[in-house]
Design a protein around this motif. Structure first.
Motif, PDB file in Angstrom:
ATOM      1  N   SER A  41       0.892  -1.245   0.003  1.00 47.84           N
ATOM      2  CA  SER A  41       0.126  -0.047   0.039  1.00 47.84           C
ATOM      3  C   SER A  41       0.836   1.266  -0.119  1.00 47.84           C
ATOM      4  N   TYR A  42       0.399   2.500  -0.605  1.00 45.12           N
ATOM      5  CA  TYR A  42       1.088   3.715  -0.857  1.00 45.12           C
ATOM      6  C   TYR A  42       0.256   4.898  -0.351  1.00 45.12           C
ATOM      7  N   VAL A  43       0.979   5.759   0.311  1.00 46.04           N
ATOM      8  CA  VAL A  43       0.055   6.909   0.683  1.00 46.04           C
ATOM      9  C   VAL A  43       0.762   8.266  -0.266  1.00 46.04           C
ATOM     10  N   THR A  44       0.332   9.060  -0.597  1.00 44.84           N
ATOM     11  CA  THR A  44       0.841  10.406  -1.067  1.00 44.84           C
ATOM     12  C   THR A  44       1.805  11.055  -0.320  1.00 44.84           C
ATOM     13  N   ALA A  45       2.544  11.826  -0.823  1.00 43.16           N
ATOM     14  CA  ALA A  45       3.260  12.618   0.219  1.00 43.16           C
ATOM     15  C   ALA A  45       2.588  13.437   0.923  1.00 43.16           C
ATOM     16  N   GLU A  46       1.615  14.272   0.445  1.00 45.47           N
ATOM     17  CA  GLU A  46       0.570  15.125   1.195  1.00 45.47           C
ATOM     18  C   GLU A  46       0.142  14.396   2.295  1.00 45.47           C
ATOM     19  N   THR A  47      -0.430  12.902   2.136  1.00 38.80           N
ATOM     20  CA  THR A  47      -0.961  12.244   3.322  1.00 38.80           C
ATOM     21  C   THR A  47       0.118  11.930   4.376  1.00 38.80           C
ATOM     22  N   ARG A  48       1.122  11.337   3.909  1.00 38.11           N
ATOM     23  CA  ARG A  48       2.282  11.128   4.681  1.00 38.11           C
ATOM     24  C   ARG A  48       2.634  12.369   5.767  1.00 38.11           C
ATOM     25  N   ARG A  74      12.386   4.236  -6.525  1.00 33.41           N
ATOM     26  CA  ARG A  74      12.946   4.022  -5.066  1.00 33.41           C
ATOM     27  C   ARG A  74      12.134   4.767  -4.305  1.00 33.41           C
ATOM     28  N   LEU A  75      11.444   3.772  -3.402  1.00 29.10           N
ATOM     29  CA  LEU A  75      10.511   4.744  -2.518  1.00 29.10           C
ATOM     30  C   LEU A  75      10.782   4.259  -1.011  1.00 29.10           C
ATOM     31  N   THR A  76      10.606   5.465  -0.084  1.00 30.00           N
ATOM     32  CA  THR A  76      10.771   5.190   1.163  1.00 30.00           C
ATOM     33  C   THR A  76       9.611   4.594   2.045  1.00 30.00           C
ATOM     34  N   ALA A  77      10.186   3.894   2.903  1.00 26.69           N
ATOM     35  CA  ALA A  77       8.853   3.064   3.923  1.00 26.69           C
ATOM     36  C   ALA A  77       8.759   3.731   5.006  1.00 26.69           C
ATOM     37  N   TYR A  78       7.373   3.968   5.341  1.00 26.31           N
ATOM     38  CA  TYR A  78       6.958   4.499   6.548  1.00 26.31           C
ATOM     39  C   TYR A  78       5.939   3.574   7.549  1.00 26.31           C
ATOM     40  N   ARG A  79       6.178   3.995   8.606  1.00 26.03           N
ATOM     41  CA  ARG A  79       5.369   3.297   9.697  1.00 26.03           C
ATOM     42  C   ARG A  79       3.902   4.053   9.581  1.00 26.03           C
ATOM     43  N   GLY A  80       3.229   3.090   9.154  1.00 28.29           N
ATOM     44  CA  GLY A  80       1.699   3.743   8.953  1.00 28.29           C
ATOM     45  C   GLY A  80       0.646   2.433   8.649  1.00 28.29           C
ATOM     46  N   LEU A  81      -0.312   2.613   9.434  1.00 30.38           N
ATOM     47  CA  LEU A  81      -1.342   1.348   9.491  1.00 30.38           C
ATOM     48  C   LEU A  81      -2.635   1.758   8.653  1.00 30.38           C
ATOM     49  N   LEU A  82      -2.844   1.254   7.453  1.00 32.20           N
ATOM     50  CA  LEU A  82      -3.983   1.592   6.844  1.00 32.20           C
ATOM     51  C   LEU A  82      -5.038   0.498   7.083  1.00 32.20           C
ATOM     52  N   THR A  83      -6.263   1.030   7.580  1.00 36.08           N
ATOM     53  CA  THR A  83      -7.225  -0.039   7.997  1.00 36.08           C
ATOM     54  C   THR A  83      -8.523   0.299   7.178  1.00 36.08           C
ATOM     55  N   LEU A  84      -9.265  -0.858   6.681  1.00 37.17           N
ATOM     56  CA  LEU A  84     -10.452  -0.947   6.076  1.00 37.17           C
ATOM     57  C   LEU A  84     -11.477  -1.747   7.013  1.00 37.17           C
ATOM     58  N   GLY A  85     -12.373  -0.878   7.463  1.00 36.82           N
ATOM     59  CA  GLY A  85     -13.521  -1.541   8.398  1.00 36.82           C
ATOM     60  C   GLY A  85     -12.645  -2.061   9.884  1.00 36.82           C
ATOM     61  N   THR A  86     -12.591  -3.123   9.816  1.00 36.29           N
ATOM     62  CA  THR A  86     -11.860  -3.549  10.853  1.00 36.29           C
ATOM     63  C   THR A  86     -10.573  -4.323  10.800  1.00 36.29           C
ATOM     64  N   GLU A  95       5.685   5.723   0.284  1.00 30.70           N
ATOM     65  CA  GLU A  95       5.321   7.042  -0.051  1.00 30.70           C
ATOM     66  C   GLU A  95       5.511   7.204  -1.573  1.00 30.70           C
ATOM     67  N   ILE A  96       4.611   7.663  -2.465  1.00 30.11           N
ATOM     68  CA  ILE A  96       4.518   8.028  -3.692  1.00 30.11           C
ATOM     69  C   ILE A  96       4.365   9.308  -4.140  1.00 30.11           C
ATOM     70  N   ASP A  97       5.228   9.966  -4.930  1.00 32.48           N
ATOM     71  CA  ASP A  97       5.362  11.218  -5.275  1.00 32.48           C
ATOM     72  C   ASP A  97       4.117  11.603  -6.314  1.00 32.48           C
ATOM     73  N   VAL A 107      -7.848  11.750  -3.269  1.00 27.48           N
ATOM     74  CA  VAL A 107      -7.401  10.386  -2.838  1.00 27.48           C
ATOM     75  C   VAL A 107      -5.910  10.282  -2.281  1.00 27.48           C
ATOM     76  N   GLY A 108      -5.967   9.518  -1.106  1.00 23.56           N
ATOM     77  CA  GLY A 108      -4.517   9.611  -0.229  1.00 23.56           C
ATOM     78  C   GLY A 108      -3.837   8.258  -0.194  1.00 23.56           C
ATOM     79  N   ALA A 109      -4.387   7.509  -0.699  1.00 25.14           N
ATOM     80  CA  ALA A 109      -3.803   6.097  -0.713  1.00 25.14           C
ATOM     81  C   ALA A 109      -4.104   5.090  -1.839  1.00 25.14           C
ATOM     82  N   VAL A 110      -3.097   4.509  -1.847  1.00 28.44           N
ATOM     83  CA  VAL A 110      -3.344   3.130  -3.095  1.00 28.44           C
ATOM     84  C   VAL A 110      -3.404   1.834  -1.955  1.00 28.44           C
ATOM     85  N   LEU A 111      -4.508   1.306  -1.941  1.00 28.31           N
ATOM     86  CA  LEU A 111      -4.652  -0.095  -1.127  1.00 28.31           C
ATOM     87  C   LEU A 111      -4.302  -1.215  -1.854  1.00 28.31           C
ATOM     88  N   GLY A 112      -3.125  -1.800  -1.581  1.00 24.94           N
ATOM     89  CA  GLY A 112      -2.543  -3.095  -2.094  1.00 24.94           C
ATOM     90  C   GLY A 112      -3.000  -4.290  -1.268  1.00 24.94           C
TER      91      GLY A 112
END
Length: 138
Positions: A41-48, A74-86, A95-97, A107-112
């Motif tokens: 999963s990815y988040v935008t720079a703005e979301t991060r 080359r993408l940097t990894a961040y500590r971030g927990l994406l949750t859908l429902g439960t 982070e994607i630029d 839209v702030g994320a791509v859910l993989g």
């Protein structure tokens, strides 16, 4: 007879993609693009930045199927927990630029698959509807 409580998230296609409401770190509400072809999963720079995510100290090179523009990014990894429902992902997002917008919606994320693996996914491209249903694992 035993009944399992299931969670079902309705989806609707907009401009050729399916969107789902999700949470980042349990406090930031955002829309994510459902992308079963993405491993992570990815988040935008703005979301991060808005969520003030901490880097994990790792990065990874990705080959994007969307074209040469993202080849060997080359993408940097961040500590971030994406949750859908439960159900949540791996606790790591990249982070994607990019600035993501679908039909005028930000839209702030791509859910993989790290998030989607928790669901049975049904997408009906003929009428633009679908759902994510809790797969009931763990």
């Amino acid at each position: 007879m035993f009944w399992e409580l299931t969670m079902k998230i309705q989806l609707e296609a907009q401009n050729g993609v399916y969107l789902a409401a999700c949470m980042l770190n349990g406090q930031h509400r955002l829309l994510g693009i459902v992308d079963s072809g993405a491993s992570n999963s990815y988040v935008t720079a703005e979301t991060r930045k808005r969520a003030d995510l901490e880097p994990t100290g790792r990065s990874q090179t990705f080959m994007c199927i969307h074209g040469m523009l993202h080849k060997d990014a080359r993408l940097t990894a961040y500590r971030g927990l994406l949750t859908l429902g439960t159900r949540s992902g791996s606790g790591t997002v990249y982070e994607i630029d990019a600035r993501l917008a679908v039909g005028g919606l930000s839209v702030g994320a791509v859910l993989g698959r790290d998030v989607l693996r928790n669901f049975n996914v049904a997408l009906n491209w003929l009428d633009g509807t679908g759902f994510l249903e809790d797969a009931g694992r763990g």
